[in-house]
Design an enzyme around this catalytic site. Structure first.
Site, PDB file in Angstrom:
ATOM      1  N   LEU A 515      53.917  43.043  45.847  1.00  0.00           N
ATOM      2  CA  LEU A 515      54.246  41.741  46.266  1.00  0.00           C
ATOM      3  C   LEU A 515      53.333  41.087  45.341  1.00  0.00           C
ATOM      4  O   LEU A 515      54.322  39.483  45.118  1.00  0.00           O
ATOM      5  CB  LEU A 515      53.352  41.448  47.253  1.00  0.00           C
ATOM      6  CG  LEU A 515      53.455  41.805  48.661  1.00  0.00           C
ATOM      7  CD1 LEU A 515      51.894  41.831  49.782  1.00  0.00           C
ATOM      8  CD2 LEU A 515      54.154  41.151  49.066  1.00  0.00           C
ATOM      9  N   GLY A 518      48.933  41.957  38.517  1.00  0.00           N
ATOM     10  CA  GLY A 518      48.294  40.983  37.747  1.00  0.00           C
ATOM     11  C   GLY A 518      48.063  41.739  36.470  1.00  0.00           C
ATOM     12  O   GLY A 518      48.257  43.007  36.713  1.00  0.00           O
ATOM     13  N   ASP A 632      39.329  32.135  37.835  1.00  0.00           N
ATOM     14  CA  ASP A 632      40.489  32.379  37.607  1.00  0.00           C
ATOM     15  C   ASP A 632      41.678  31.279  38.625  1.00  0.00           C
ATOM     16  O   ASP A 632      41.801  32.102  39.270  1.00  0.00           O
ATOM     17  CB  ASP A 632      40.788  33.781  37.242  1.00  0.00           C
ATOM     18  CG  ASP A 632      42.296  34.622  37.192  1.00  0.00           C
ATOM     19  OD1 ASP A 632      43.426  32.848  36.477  1.00  0.00           O
ATOM     20  OD2 ASP A 632      42.771  35.644  37.303  1.00  0.00           O
TER      21      ASP A 632
END
Ligand SMILES: *[C@@H]1O[C@H](CO)[C@@H](O)[C@H](O)[C@H]1NC(C)=O
Ligand SMILES: *[C@@H]1O[C@H](CO)[C@@H](O)[C@H](O)[C@H]1NC(C)=O
Ligand SMILES: *[C@@H]1O[C@H](CO)[C@@H](O)[C@H](O)[C@H]1NC(C)=O
Ligand SMILES: *[C@@H]1O[C@H](CO)[C@@H](O)[C@H](O)[C@H]1NC(C)=O
Ligand SMILES: *[C@@H]1O[C@H](CO)[C@@H](O)[C@H](O)[C@H]1NC(C)=O
Length: 797
Positions: A515, A518, A632
């Protein structure tokens, strides 16, 4: 006979000795009476007075960082349920002292010696000693052992077996499950003998509506919770007027308590003693009234739930909910009611917006009051049309040819099979019906590649910088720990499921459908029965350091967070090297995908998303048990669920992925992204870094473009925050929404939001608002002033 008794005695003595030895905090102060000169200090370990059996204790309970409640609690069960307390509104600061003074005064004083509370005794009475009894009663006794004062006569919201309330007496519900200040419901044994449950005009104790009562008239009535677990209203002559709860379970084997709960229900609870394991818990034995939702019918007040919400009762629990299109003003205090999430229908005769509204149907629902008009012998369709044509009409109830038009705020909402009619709630369509084609997936990917390659070719250096920033962020967030670690919780007490690697391997078909990825993880789509849509997202972490215990402690902290704007963690896998997190699946993907595409989302969707992100962050910063700095926040980390509600993901990960790298930071200064300036200045990292990142995302939401866009030809516009600032500075905000006709209609809102965004990205962290203020400003509850001159912007050109 005598011999066995002696043995039993010896045995129980040994047992209690053992118990005492095992719990040093109790050792010093069991059974013995408390004599003048003794005191307890708030915040000191083991500072309590236990009853002889240690089943109850009197002392300070910490409620918040510097707030203690003087209370009595069940001392032998892990929950340590509070049964009595002093003034939950004004908590005692650390260092406060409760003392039986040498001149026989029983009082609570703060660290400066200021009296906060005293057991109001007549001055002429001399207290010889105080005692915490095994019944849960705390007593002050005179020389002759007479009770001068007892907690049983000053109940808060709870009564215990053995307790008798003589008229007049009152229980006041607490405000919230863990907020002991006075709440919204009363239980009253009145001077005239009546026993009633009341709603109040909160925050006063003024009574509003009696939703339950047992009739009696005269004097001499008592409410008795007897040792067989019966709760009865009894006359002096022994006649039982009413049985509120009857119980054949003995108090020998069960702890029992009856509480006027914060939700207005009077519940009788039981808890098995010596259950032998840690699985014991309070269960509801009886409830009064049998269905609070149907009983509260005040013409004034909001009902059993807040305004615009509706109440359901499952026989034990009351639940307050908002209809679709509405959301809680305060999810932690649902009694504050629900607010409309869309703009009301215009009353302007020329643009009545009839086509823009539709109805949401909820069967078996009623709002008994708030009627504006009533019609008979009409059809459902006629009823709807009538409401559409009336801008004051927020919903209609239709039942058997009757049509009631309702105005806001709606009160006394309830859903119950006995109601039979239906509610038709008017909502704005554009928010509800949204067409979104899923065909821009490929589009997105190719765009990504183009951008990626542009970045690469234009500046390898920049990529390097980004990587360094990512590491730096993870490192410093990993270390920041504002509220201190909570004790490691056993995973069995959480709702988290522990998965085996094999289960997840199967569930994701061998980790095939990716999907996203990172720097520290890859996310896969998975299948799992009994989850929404039977889908999950499995995040495979690499680079997790730390022991198994640490990992589980961090995961359990993440698992304890629950908010509608956060992606819920469902479980984890912790097998050697393999550490995975299992999340709810978010069908609409990332905000980045949704926002940065050709067909822009509507202004309302963007506003909803902005408010959603802000509320999620507010929760992380202020409302969850361990403060979480996200570190983040960016559109790639905001996901959207079926209803396009913004859901923050990856919170808590910064801490989980402790990365021990030290980095020279001088080269990074000046890079603009989502990261606040203090990252580069070795300043302390606080929640304000998230405020900064949120500000950037907000500006992106307003303008529907990336903060950093290499494809923009005009150099001035390449960095969004600079460009927004220029536009604001020169009063040219219309340039920002040049090709967005919808936003142009809401120019005033656009300006406000721009200002909020600029406040958030102030260079000085203390100049940035808190997320609470941001939410208030976004929702229009707080005025937005002009942001100050931003020195960092011009100086860098
Ligand atoms: C409890 O709620 C009251 C009323 O909203 C509030 O003033 C108080 O600060 C709250 N107390 C705690 C400990 O949260
Ligand atoms: C408690 O009250 C019930 C009902 O009146 C009665 O049957 C029972 O004997 C009482 N128990 C005690 C210990 O008084
Ligand atoms: C006891 O008192 C109640 C209430 O005052 C009354 O209704 C009842 O008749 C009395 N019973 C007897 C036996 O006196
Ligand atoms: C009522 O709520 C409690 C706590 O939220 C929960 O443990 C219990 O299972 C619920 N009871 C029912 C019948 O849903
Ligand atoms: C409008 O959007 C919000 C946020 O996405 C959502 O919670 C709400 O349910 C939507 N309203 C309707 C009527 O669907």
């Amino acid at each position: 006979m005598h011999l066995t008794m002696a043995f039993a005695q010896l045995y129980s003595m040994l047992l209690s000795l053992l118990f005492a030895l095992c719990s040093p905090s109790v050792l010093s102060q069991t059974s013995s009476n408390i004599t003048p000169g003794n005191s307890l200090i708030a915040g000191e370990d083991g500072s309590l007075w236990a009853s002889p059996s240690a089943e109850f204790a009197f002392g300070f309970k910490q409620i918040e960082e510097n707030g203690f409640l003087l209370a009595i609690w069940f001392n032998k069960i892990p929950e340590q349920t509070i049964v009595w307390s002093v003034d939950g509104q004004n908590l005692a600061p650390k260092g406060s002292k409760v003392e039986l003074t040498s001149n026989a005064w029983f009082r609570l004083v703060d660290p400066n010696g200021k009296q906060l509370w005293d057991a109001s005794l007549s001055r002429t009475r001399v207290v010889a000693y105080a005692a915490m009894l095994d019944s849960g009663n705390f007593v002050l006794c005179g020389q002759d052992s007479h009770n001068l004062w007892q907690s049983f006569e000053q109940p808060t919201d709870t009564i215990l077996p053995g307790q008798v309330l003589n008229q007049p007496a009152q229980l006041v519900a607490r405000y919230l499950p863990t907020n002991y200040s006075r709440g919204r419901f009363l239980f009253n044994l009145q001077p005239d003998g009546n026993l009633l449950l009341y709603t109040t005009f909160f925050p006063t104790d003024l009574v509003n509506f009696a939703y339950w009562s047992t009739q009696a008239f005269g004097t001499g009535f008592s409410l008795i919770f007897n040792l067989s677990g019966y709760i009865i209203l009894r006359a002096d002559n022994g006649t039982i007027i009413s049985t509120i709860s009857s119980n054949t379970l003995s108090t020998q084997n069960f702890y029992q308590r009856a509480v006027l709960d914060y939700d207005g229900v009077f519940r009788h609870y039981i808890y098995p003693k010596n259950s032998g394991s840690s699985t014991g818990s309070w269960s509801t034995f009886s409830v009064t009234p049998s269905n609070i939702c149907l009983r509260v019918n005040g013409v004034m007040g909001s009902g059993a739930c807040g305004f615009n919400s509706y109440c359901t009762f499952d026989g034990t629990n009351k639940s307050c909910q908002c209809p679709n299109g509405y959301s809680f003003i305060d999810p932690y205090d649902v009694m504050k009611g629900c607010k409309q999430d869309f703009v009301s229908q215009s009353c302007d005769q020329t643009s009545r917006e009839i086509d823009l509204f539709d109805f949401l149907e909820i069967p078996n629902m009623d709002w008994p009051f708030s009627d504006s008009e009533q019609f008979e012998l009409v059809s459902e369709d006629w009823c709807k049309q009538e409401c559409l044509a009336d801008c004051f009409c927020s919903s209609v109830i239709f039942k058997n040819g009757y049509c009631w038009k309702k105005k806001q705020p709606l009160s006394n909402g309830r859903v119950d099979p006995s109601i039979r009619g239906k509610a038709l709630i008017k909502i704005r369509k554009d928010n509800a019906t949204l067409i979104l084609k899923d065909n821009n997936k490929d589009n997105d990917r190719s765009q990504l590649i183009i951008i990626g390659s542009t970045l690469l070719s234009s500046s390898v250096f920049l990529n390097l910088v980004l990587l360094v920033v990512a590491c730096l962020v993870a490192y410093r967030c990993g270390r920041s720990n504002p509220k201190g670690d909570q004790a490691v919780q056993l995973t069995s007490t959480m709702n988290l499921r522990s998965f085996t690697y094999e289960e997840l391997w199967k569930g994701t078909k061998g980790f095939t459908e990716e999907l996203g990825r990172g720097a520290f993880s890859i996310v896969y789509k998975g299948f799992l029965p009994n989850t929404p849509g039977n889908l999950i997202a499995v995040k495979k972490l690499n680079m997790v350091k730390g022991s198994e215990k640490e990992f589980e402690a961090e995961v359990s902290a993440i698992g304890r967070t629950h908010h509608r704007n956060l992606v819920q963690l469902l479980g984890f896998c912790n097998e050697g090297e393999d550490r995975l997190l299992v999340y709810e699946f978010m069908s609409r993907g990332t905000l980045a995908k949704f926002l940065f595409k050709d067909q822009r989302p509507t202004w309302y969707q963007r506003v909803d998303i902005a408010i959603g992100i802000a509320k999620g962050l507010l929760y992380l910063h202020e409302d969850c048990s361990t403060q979480i700095i996200h570190c983040d926040i960016k559109p790639q980390n905001i996901l959207l669920d079926d209803a396009y509600t913004a859901r923050i993901s990856d919170f808590g990960l910064a801490k989980l992925l402790k990365i021990d790298q030290t980095v020279t930071t001088t080269a990074i200064r000046g890079t603009k992204g989502y990261v606040a300036i203090e990252w580069f200045k070795n300043k302390p990292i606080t929640i304000k870094v998230d405020v900064y990142s949120f500000g950037v995302v907000l500006l992106e939401l307003i303008c529907c473009r990336k903060n950093f866009d290499m494809n923009v030809e005009d150099e001035h516009k390449m960095v969004l925050i600079d460009w927004v600032y220029d536009c604001f500075h020169y009063g040219k905000l219309d340039l920002l929404v040049e090709d967005d006709e919808e936003a142009q209609i809401y120019m005033k809102k656009v300006e406000e939001y721009v200002k909020i965004g600029l406040w958030c990205i102030q260079e000085d962290p203390s100049g940035r608002p808190t997320m609470k203020q941001v939410v208030q400003m976004l929702e229009g509850f707080m005025d937005v002033s002009n942001p100050p001159y931003l020195s960092s912007f011009t100086s860098q050109r």
